[in-house]
Scaffold this active site. Structure first.
Site, PDB file in Angstrom:
ATOM      1  CG  ASP A 180      -2.367   0.748   1.179  1.00 61.10           C
ATOM      2  OD1 ASP A 180      -2.673   0.434   0.860  1.00 61.10           O
ATOM      3  OD2 ASP A 180      -2.022   1.730   1.453  1.00 61.10           O
ATOM      4  CE1 TYR A 307      -5.942   6.872  -0.719  1.00 61.34           C
ATOM      5  CE2 TYR A 307      -5.601   6.902   1.345  1.00 61.34           C
ATOM      6  CZ  TYR A 307      -5.572   6.183   0.167  1.00 61.34           C
ATOM      7  OH  TYR A 307      -5.304   4.655   0.625  1.00 61.34           O
ATOM      8  CG  HIS A 361      -4.359  -3.821  -0.024  1.00 67.55           C
ATOM      9  ND1 HIS A 361      -2.878  -3.790  -1.036  1.00 67.55           N
ATOM     10  CD2 HIS A 361      -4.835  -2.954   0.886  1.00 67.55           C
ATOM     11  CE1 HIS A 361      -3.536  -1.939  -0.767  1.00 67.55           C
ATOM     12  NE2 HIS A 361      -4.213  -2.486   0.679  1.00 67.55           N
TER      13      HIS A 361
END
Length: 383
Positions: A180, A307, A361
């Site tokens: 990630d 982000y 993930h």
């Protein structure tokens, strides 16, 4: 300025846990929606089940004790207090390994890997496979400080990690692993040729296939492209919101533990190798631990802003093939996968490539044994 590294025991006040219990008890639930699957997000039964466990059986003090027994420490770098775990191997020739988490991960996602990585002899391995572990919380995540200004992107976090390893006395030789956002940070470390960094391992690679790669895709690669397309079309809403308006959702994440849980659980549902039922592959208490590392330090909004910072700077990362020796693990449930052929174009020295049989993930939580094996294989020739 001080380079001091200090013990940082976590002691959450009983009043904070009581406040959480009260908020959970007073949850105003939404209606069930118009579908019974997870296509609109986590289902009402799934989150009710999680909250029931959270209220009646979950014990935060177990996770707190684990953190405090794992070298919980703090140091201030670039104006930000960085919380990290520092777990030394009993083997004198162990090599330092930095483990980098992303969102919505945490320092506790690596818990099942700690013992085999630090003490391989006790877990079927060889003393020459031993690592000292450094597991930091990114700024704005967990019990690290929250940035008070824009600019804490992937490259800046990578720079902080370089300084952290230097302060720990690990500047001569060390390795790094991540998935990630952690994969982006570790890739940035390789591109900047961080002093002493001898190799990296990734269980996710941030990349876009070229038009030629799309046109020439094999059947395996076509399946990978289809998974990417589904993620982009159906599962990436959280990313688009956090890229553009993180503070909008931040109010809900800070005020509602169930809102935070649902926002986080959506990723466990969508990109684990679990058929949309993550508790089949990850203990529910471990998922709740992860949520708690956002709830207790009120890190929902600050982690979402990471982000936003990266969307405006492309993370500050250079392009071109990763220049250091590298290994890649592509777990089948990961949404963003690349083939060996594609990987060889993006890594100048690809030492190891593997596709484990299961896992997604959250590889460190879903299939830690396979991830440990791939880390050992990647770095074996560099020790």
């Amino acid at each position: 300025m001080t380079d001091a590294i200090t013990p940082f025991p976590i002691r959450v006040a009983d009043t904070e846990l009581a406040d959480l219990a009260d908020r959970l008890a007073r949850t105003r639930w939404p209606d069930a929606g118009t579908v019974t699957d997870g296509s609109q997000g986590p289902t009402l039964p799934a989150i009710r089940s999680l909250v029931k466990r959270w209220q009646n059986e979950y014990d935060w003090r177990i996770a707190e004790a684990l953190i405090n027994a794992s070298g919980s420490s703090r140091t201030v770098i670039d104006g930000i207090g960085i919380h990290f775990l520092h777990i030394r191997s009993p083997e004198p020739d162990a090599v330092p390994l930095l483990l980098a988490h992303g969102w919505p991960g945490s320092i506790l996602e690596f818990r099942e890997m700690v013992a085999p990585l630090t003490d391989p002899v006790a877990h079927g391995g060889d003393a020459r496979q031993a690592f000292h572990l450094v597991i930091p919380s990114m700024p704005g995540f967990g019990f690290s400080d929250k940035p008070t200004e824009p600019g804490w992107n992937v490259a800046r976090v990578a720079g902080a990690y370089v300084e952290l390893m230097r302060r720990l006395g690990y500047g001569a030789q060390w390795f790094a692993q991540g998935g990630d956002w952690g994969a982006a940070v570790v890739s940035a470390l390789a591109h900047m040729r961080a002093p002493g960094l001898s190799g990296i391992h990734l269980n996710m690679v941030l990349f876009r296939p070229t038009d030629q790669e799309v046109a020439e895709a094999s059947l395996e690669e076509q399946a990978m492209l289809a998974a990417m397309a589904r993620y982009e079309a159906e599962q990436s809403g959280y990313m688009k919101l956090q890229n553009t308006r993180p503070q909008s959702v931040g109010f809900a994440l800070a005020d509602s533990p169930v809102g935070l849980a649902a926002w986080t659980y959506a990723l466990f549902q969508d990109v684990s190798d679990s058929g949309g039922e993550p508790k089949r592959v990850i203990p529910l208490d471990h998922i709740i631990d992860d949520i708690m590392l956002y709830w207790l330090p009120n890190a929902g909004a600050s982690s979402a802003r990471f982000y936003w910072d990266n969307a405006r700077t492309q993370g500050g990362m250079p392009g071109g093939p990763v220049p250091l020796p590298a290994g890649v693990s592509m777990f089948p449930g990961e949404a963003l996968r690349l083939s060996r052929r594609w990987a060889e174009k993006r890594f100048a020295d690809l030492r190891h490539y593997n596709q484990p049989e299961r896992g997604g993930h959250f590889a460190a939580m879903e299939n830690p044994a396979a991830l440990v094996d791939d880390i050992r294989a990647t770095f074996a020739s560099k020790r």
